[in-house]
Scaffold this active site. Sequence first.
Site, mmCIF file in Angstrom:
data_model
loop_
_atom_site.group_PDB
_atom_site.id
_atom_site.type_symbol
_atom_site.label_atom_id
_atom_site.label_comp_id
_atom_site.label_asym_id
_atom_site.label_seq_id
_atom_site.Cartn_x
_atom_site.Cartn_y
_atom_site.Cartn_z
ATOM 1 N N GLU A 84 -10.333 0.564 -5.736
ATOM 2 C CA GLU A 84 -9.367 -0.278 -5.079
ATOM 3 C C GLU A 84 -10.276 -1.632 -4.808
ATOM 4 O O GLU A 84 -11.122 -1.850 -4.134
ATOM 5 C CB GLU A 84 -9.214 0.177 -3.421
ATOM 6 C CG GLU A 84 -7.845 1.348 -3.441
ATOM 7 C CD GLU A 84 -7.282 1.475 -2.190
ATOM 8 O OE1 GLU A 84 -7.135 0.584 -1.280
ATOM 9 O OE2 GLU A 84 -7.096 2.764 -2.216
ATOM 10 N N CYS A 120 0.793 -1.224 -0.004
ATOM 11 C CA CYS A 120 -0.037 -0.024 0.052
ATOM 12 C C CYS A 120 0.963 1.318 0.077
ATOM 13 O O CYS A 120 1.812 1.526 1.171
ATOM 14 C CB CYS A 120 -0.908 -0.178 1.157
ATOM 15 S SG CYS A 120 -1.984 1.419 1.281
ATOM 16 N N CYS A 162 -4.545 6.495 -4.305
ATOM 17 C CA CYS A 162 -4.080 5.220 -4.292
ATOM 18 C C CYS A 162 -2.449 5.314 -4.713
ATOM 19 O O CYS A 162 -2.093 5.836 -5.790
ATOM 20 C CB CYS A 162 -4.493 4.353 -5.194
ATOM 21 S SG CYS A 162 -3.898 2.806 -5.275
ATOM 22 N N GLY A 169 -1.133 2.480 -7.153
ATOM 23 C CA GLY A 169 -2.182 3.103 -8.360
ATOM 24 C C GLY A 169 -1.489 4.053 -9.121
ATOM 25 O O GLY A 169 -1.526 4.213 -10.277
ATOM 26 N N HIS A 196 -2.734 -4.048 -10.672
ATOM 27 C CA HIS A 196 -3.352 -2.912 -10.891
ATOM 28 C C HIS A 196 -3.701 -2.810 -12.693
ATOM 29 O O HIS A 196 -2.816 -3.521 -13.238
ATOM 30 C CB HIS A 196 -2.603 -1.693 -10.899
ATOM 31 C CG HIS A 196 -2.231 -1.371 -9.394
ATOM 32 N ND1 HIS A 196 -2.952 -0.445 -8.515
ATOM 33 C CD2 HIS A 196 -1.335 -1.769 -8.585
ATOM 34 C CE1 HIS A 196 -2.342 -0.474 -7.363
ATOM 35 N NE2 HIS A 196 -1.529 -1.050 -7.499
HETATM 36 C C1 ZDR Z 1 -4.175 1.602 -3.270
HETATM 37 C C2 ZDR Z 1 -3.670 1.486 -1.968
HETATM 38 N N1 ZDR Z 1 -4.486 1.990 -0.891
HETATM 39 C C3 ZDR Z 1 -2.176 2.321 -2.032
HETATM 40 O O1 ZDR Z 1 -2.054 3.247 -1.584
HETATM 41 O O2 ZDR Z 1 -1.282 1.859 -3.055
HETATM 42 C C4 ZDR Z 1 -3.202 0.053 -1.610
HETATM 43 C C5 ZDR Z 1 -4.207 -0.527 -0.949
HETATM 44 C C6 ZDR Z 1 -4.377 -2.038 -1.338
HETATM 45 C C7 ZDR Z 1 -5.103 -2.321 -2.305
HETATM 46 N N2 ZDR Z 1 -6.766 -2.313 -2.106
HETATM 47 C C8 ZDR Z 1 -4.860 -3.982 -2.836
HETATM 48 O O3 ZDR Z 1 -4.043 -4.267 -3.587
HETATM 49 O O4 ZDR Z 1 -5.661 -4.513 -2.199
#
Ligand code: ZDR
Length: 314
Positions: free
Chosen positions: A241, A98, A250, A253, A192
């Site tokens: 997400e 994350c 994100c 992302g 992603h």
């Molecule tokens: C998008 C995210 N909050 C970030 O900042 O990188 C990552 C969270 C995890 C994401 N929902 C997943 O890979 O399941």
Amino acid sequence: MLMSMDKTTIMSMGITSTSTRSGGNMRFTKLHGLGNDYIYIDAIAQDLGGYDLVGLARVLSDRHFGIGGDGIILVLPSEAGDFRMRVFNSDGSEAEMCGNGVRAFAKYVYEHGLTDKTELAVETGAGIIRPKLLVNAKGRVERVRVDMGEPRLARSDIPMQGERAGEPAVEAPLMAGGENYAVTCVSMGNPHCVVFVDDVDNYPVREIGPQIENNVAFPVRTNVEFAHVLDAGRIEMRVWERGAGETMACGTGACATVVAAALTGRADRKATVELLGGDLEIEWAENGRIYMTGPASEAFSGEVSEELLEQVKA
Ligand code: ZDR
């Protein structure tokens, strides 16, 4: 009635917001990166052995019945680095990495006195991630620059089904909800799927996002980015997400989006990604690694009530 009482009266009644009936309950701190908010729990000082972590993530993340957040993040000891980070989405699924979370993680361990290092090695499901703290004159961490490592592009690394598992999926056709999309997929340790669209503001992210997230092409589901390139150095993006729905920002992302924009010739390898919660600076350097720079903020700390914890005892 409470409004007419002074603080001492309220305290003598034992109903101040800081008192707990049971005492010694689990402590937590809410932090966010650009509004992508997580509940941080120090699992070095506190033993979480008695809890079902999937249930804990679901219960605490609930914005009405719990604390509220896009998920929970555990601060753990590590043999391989300074700390280990585990991330659970609000639906209880565990994420490998994350980006916003790791910036706030670095702020948390520094400002809460778990370390005095300003360059950290954090063990994650995506390997060792290296945040560098940018500390202001008051000793507060305002921004964090993170070496996010190298993106992985082979379909088998995303993972994404399809022929030529060793090849990248760049502008690859994907059928979802009866429509055809051209998608570019990138692993930042977590999956992603980037879709370039004309109008990010009005795009039906909440309708199309889950159709792609749960598409059969993605065996462990995927995060989905809807992006529009404004110019070679600026990209607007909204994210759906995996396991959390639409969020304000994100980090992984944003990195994946810059990689996708560069691979498809839409933008430079260095760009500002404009998210609902604010901007991230992303650079896909010539050494192949991605550097993400952005803010991290703390909102509050508290203690979880006994009645909430009873729901998630293992
Ligand atoms: C998008 C995210 N909050 C970030 O900042 O990188 C990552 C969270 C995890 C994401 N929902 C997943 O890979 O399941």
